[in-house]
Structure formats: C-alpha cells, structure tokens
Design a protein around this motif. Structure first.
Motif, PDB file in Angstrom:
ATOM      1  N   PRO A  69      24.890  17.107  12.928  1.00 58.62           N
ATOM      2  CA  PRO A  69      25.483  18.364  12.430  1.00 58.62           C
ATOM      3  C   PRO A  69      26.247  18.950  13.561  1.00 58.62           C
ATOM      4  CG  PRO A  69      23.565  18.595  11.339  1.00 58.62           C
ATOM      5  CD  PRO A  69      23.375  17.267  12.332  1.00 58.62           C
ATOM      6  N   THR A  70      27.247  19.760  13.491  1.00 63.62           N
ATOM      7  CA  THR A  70      28.427  20.264  14.303  1.00 63.62           C
ATOM      8  C   THR A  70      29.398  19.204  15.049  1.00 63.62           C
ATOM      9  OG1 THR A  70      27.122  20.429  16.430  1.00 63.62           O
ATOM     10  CG2 THR A  70      27.027  22.097  14.696  1.00 63.62           C
ATOM     11  N   THR A  71      29.085  17.781  14.943  1.00 65.60           N
ATOM     12  CA  THR A  71      29.798  16.873  15.727  1.00 65.60           C
ATOM     13  C   THR A  71      31.077  16.703  14.591  1.00 65.60           C
ATOM     14  OG1 THR A  71      28.404  14.925  14.625  1.00 65.60           O
ATOM     15  CG2 THR A  71      27.934  15.944  16.996  1.00 65.60           C
ATOM     16  N   ALA A  72      32.120  15.896  15.218  1.00 63.75           N
ATOM     17  CA  ALA A  72      33.321  15.537  14.406  1.00 63.75           C
ATOM     18  C   ALA A  72      33.113  14.155  14.010  1.00 63.75           C
ATOM     19  CB  ALA A  72      34.481  15.745  15.343  1.00 63.75           C
ATOM     20  N   LEU A  73      33.226  14.197  12.599  1.00 64.52           N
ATOM     21  CA  LEU A  73      33.158  12.933  11.831  1.00 64.52           C
ATOM     22  C   LEU A  73      34.368  12.362  11.092  1.00 64.52           C
ATOM     23  CD1 LEU A  73      29.524  13.621  10.108  1.00 64.52           C
ATOM     24  CD2 LEU A  73      30.059  12.303  12.474  1.00 64.52           C
ATOM     25  N   SER A 103      19.336  13.369  18.978  1.00 66.37           N
ATOM     26  CA  SER A 103      20.760  12.937  18.602  1.00 66.37           C
ATOM     27  C   SER A 103      21.740  12.160  19.693  1.00 66.37           C
ATOM     28  CB  SER A 103      21.506  14.157  18.156  1.00 66.37           C
ATOM     29  OG  SER A 103      21.564  15.288  19.225  1.00 66.37           O
ATOM     30  N   ARG A 104      21.055  12.333  21.084  1.00 68.97           N
ATOM     31  CA  ARG A 104      21.651  11.944  21.999  1.00 68.97           C
ATOM     32  C   ARG A 104      21.519  10.232  22.125  1.00 68.97           C
ATOM     33  NH1 ARG A 104      19.651  16.341  24.750  1.00 68.97           N
ATOM     34  NH2 ARG A 104      17.689  15.088  25.304  1.00 68.97           N
ATOM     35  N   ASN A 105      20.568   9.720  21.423  1.00 68.97           N
ATOM     36  CA  ASN A 105      20.025   8.241  21.286  1.00 68.97           C
ATOM     37  C   ASN A 105      21.128   7.892  20.333  1.00 68.97           C
ATOM     38  OD1 ASN A 105      18.051   8.620  23.179  1.00 68.97           O
ATOM     39  ND2 ASN A 105      16.559   8.820  21.406  1.00 68.97           N
ATOM     40  N   GLN A 106      21.996   6.608  20.623  1.00 69.26           N
ATOM     41  CA  GLN A 106      22.921   6.110  19.864  1.00 69.26           C
ATOM     42  C   GLN A 106      22.516   4.712  20.111  1.00 69.26           C
ATOM     43  OE1 GLN A 106      25.084   7.175  17.709  1.00 69.26           O
ATOM     44  NE2 GLN A 106      24.756   9.307  18.537  1.00 69.26           N
ATOM     45  N   GLY A 136      20.216  15.827   7.602  1.00 70.14           N
ATOM     46  CA  GLY A 136      21.311  16.182   8.543  1.00 70.14           C
ATOM     47  C   GLY A 136      21.574  15.308   9.570  1.00 70.14           C
ATOM     48  N   ARG A 137      21.348  13.884   9.241  1.00 70.61           N
ATOM     49  CA  ARG A 137      21.748  12.825  10.085  1.00 70.61           C
ATOM     50  C   ARG A 137      22.127  11.655   9.614  1.00 70.61           C
ATOM     51  NH1 ARG A 137      19.222  12.841  15.247  1.00 70.61           N
ATOM     52  NH2 ARG A 137      18.570  15.102  14.927  1.00 70.61           N
ATOM     53  N   LEU A 138      23.443  11.145   9.951  1.00 70.68           N
ATOM     54  CA  LEU A 138      24.082   9.758   9.387  1.00 70.68           C
ATOM     55  C   LEU A 138      24.541   9.126  10.299  1.00 70.68           C
ATOM     56  CD1 LEU A 138      27.269  10.392   9.351  1.00 70.68           C
ATOM     57  CD2 LEU A 138      26.493  12.078   7.497  1.00 70.68           C
ATOM     58  N   LEU A 175      33.785   2.970  14.580  1.00 71.28           N
ATOM     59  CA  LEU A 175      33.472   4.410  14.612  1.00 71.28           C
ATOM     60  C   LEU A 175      32.000   4.285  15.782  1.00 71.28           C
ATOM     61  CD1 LEU A 175      33.977   5.777  11.174  1.00 71.28           C
ATOM     62  CD2 LEU A 175      35.405   5.932  13.097  1.00 71.28           C
ATOM     63  N   ALA A 176      31.076   3.545  15.552  1.00 74.38           N
ATOM     64  CA  ALA A 176      30.141   3.273  16.365  1.00 74.38           C
ATOM     65  C   ALA A 176      29.129   4.395  16.530  1.00 74.38           C
ATOM     66  CB  ALA A 176      30.439   2.831  17.883  1.00 74.38           C
ATOM     67  N   ARG A 177      29.083   5.250  15.504  1.00 76.57           N
ATOM     68  CA  ARG A 177      28.059   6.683  15.559  1.00 76.57           C
ATOM     69  C   ARG A 177      27.093   6.327  14.655  1.00 76.57           C
ATOM     70  NH1 ARG A 177      33.696   9.544  13.390  1.00 76.57           N
ATOM     71  NH2 ARG A 177      34.670  10.110  15.369  1.00 76.57           N
ATOM     72  N   TYR A 178      25.898   5.753  15.188  1.00 72.60           N
ATOM     73  CA  TYR A 178      24.777   5.400  14.735  1.00 72.60           C
ATOM     74  C   TYR A 178      24.018   6.449  14.380  1.00 72.60           C
ATOM     75  CZ  TYR A 178      26.018   0.444  15.624  1.00 72.60           C
ATOM     76  OH  TYR A 178      26.646  -0.534  15.444  1.00 72.60           O
ATOM     77  N   ASN A 179      24.069   7.671  15.245  1.00 69.15           N
ATOM     78  CA  ASN A 179      22.967   8.829  14.967  1.00 69.15           C
ATOM     79  C   ASN A 179      23.904  10.080  15.331  1.00 69.15           C
ATOM     80  OD1 ASN A 179      21.052  10.291  14.978  1.00 69.15           O
ATOM     81  ND2 ASN A 179      20.186   9.751  16.925  1.00 69.15           N
ATOM     82  N   ALA A 180      24.744  10.538  13.841  1.00 72.48           N
ATOM     83  CA  ALA A 180      25.708  11.506  13.970  1.00 72.48           C
ATOM     84  C   ALA A 180      24.846  12.643  13.554  1.00 72.48           C
ATOM     85  CB  ALA A 180      26.873  11.348  12.835  1.00 72.48           C
TER      86      ALA A 180
END
Length: 226
Positions: free
Chosen positions: A40-44, A214-217, A3-5, A33-38
């Motif tokens: 669950p529950t976040t919008a993708l 998950s706060r780390n990006q 559960g992390r992508l 998109l710059a989501r390196y560490n997305a």
C-alpha cells in the motif's frame, strides 16, 4: 485481503487478455512491471477508460476523501458499502481495473508466527481486480490526493481458510463492462455483487516469509515452499 500483491508481467500482456480494440494510451512503459511485492501507498499500474480509449497509468494504492484527513487512507473498500456509503461517494463512478498476477495473504500459525500464502488464478492468467479511484482525466495534471481502492467481498469455499475477505476479480468480458464509462452505476454494482469470479478459479500455496518485508523484491518471493 491483507494488502500485498504482484504485478510482474508487462502492461501489454494484461491488456491483450482484455481484447479492447482501440490503441492503448500507455503511461507506464513497455517493460515488465517487475513488482513482485507491492505494498500500500506505492504507485501501481491501473487501467481506466475515457472516451472509449483505454489508458494505463501509475496511481497510488490508497485513497480518502478530503474531509477524512484525520484517518489513514484505506486501500480496500467493502462491496457492501462502496456504492451507497458516504466515504466513497465522490469516486464511485470513477471505475478502474488493477491488473495483477497474484496477491498475498497471511495466516496465523500454531507457533504464533504468520505464514504468507500466494493466491493466483489456476490457469496463471491475468487477474483483473475491480477498483475505484481519483485520477486525472486525459490532459489534466495529477493531484496530491489521487489514489485508488480495491473492492473486496467475503471469501468463499476453501479460500476462507486463508482470509475472510478477497478482492472482487472480474473475467475479461466483465472487466471490459466495468471499465466502460457507458455502463450505468446500477449495472456496475450488479457486476460486483453477482458476477465476480468464484473461488474455484484460484489456487494458493505457501511462500517464504521474506515477502513480509516490502523492500524485498524478486521472483523468488512467489515460489512455493517445499
């Protein structure tokens, strides 16, 4: 699949690989998109098709039916049950693709810590994860319980050493067929069961444990450990 992508390239880079001729209806923007560490529950960013038009929208990762409020919303659905089980019956025909650059898994280490690994395509091309979800049709308002789940299957080959489950990844041609509303449900199930990409398409390497928060990006999270 733990559960992390990552989704860090721009949506147009993902769509270009699909080679769908009609213009994209883009609701996620043109920037990377710059989501390196997305998590669950976040919008993708997800892709879906309606009346032969391709749409890019942001949708929450996780979904549950209205009658299952007493449990956490799952983020994944097992391919063995998704087509015929009651839990996902309401969204089985609402197919979408979650385009990603990679995903992460964690492996128990001898020192009782958990070592994260990053899995990506060997050719570094886009990964198209098969998914289903609840999302508004064009022109409709979004709803509080909208969301999606990624469909997973048993791992195979060397990937078993990383995790026993993995997302079903479709090549560009099969992803187009999955997205097409004209594809019958029976054919959609065949795509999941028999025509996903094999483990030989992927490579994996260890990454730093900072990805566990998950706060780390940032791009440093996907770099291989020495």
């Amino acid at each position: 699949m733990c559960g992390r992508l990552s989704q860090y390239r721009g949506i147009h880079d993902f769509v270009a690989v699909l080679s769908i001729p009609d213009a994209l209806i883009n609701h996620v923007g043109d920037a990377p998109l710059a989501r390196y560490n997305a998590a669950p529950t976040t919008a993708l960013a997800v892709l879906h098709q309606h009346d032969q038009r391709l749409y890019a929208d942001n949708l929450r990762w996780g979904w549950r039916p209205h009658w299952a409020r007493d449990r956490a919303a799952p983020i994944n659905a097992r391919v063995e049950k998704v087509a015929h089980g009651a839990f996902f019956r309401a969204i089985w025909r609402q197919r979408l693709i979650v385009p990603v650059d990679n995903w992460f898994e964690w492996v128990d280490s001898p020192d009782n810590s958990r070592q994260p690994w990053l899995i990506h395509r060997a050719d570094r091309q886009a990964i198209f994860c098969a998914a289903i979800g609840q999302f508004p049709a064009p022109g409709e308002a979004s709803r509080e319980d909208d969301g999606f789940v990624i469909i997973t299957a048993d791992s195979e080959g060397g990937m078993l050493d990383i995790h026993d489950r993995r997302p079903i990844v479709l090549g560009a041609d099969r992803a187009r067929e999955w997205l097409d509303p004209a594809t019958p449900p029976e054919r959609a199930e065949q795509l999941l069961l028999f025509e996903g990409e094999g483990s030989g398409v992927f490579q994996w390497h260890k990454v730093g444990k900072a990805v566990g928060n998950s706060r780390n990006q940032g791009a440093n999270l996907i770099e291989a450990l020495e």
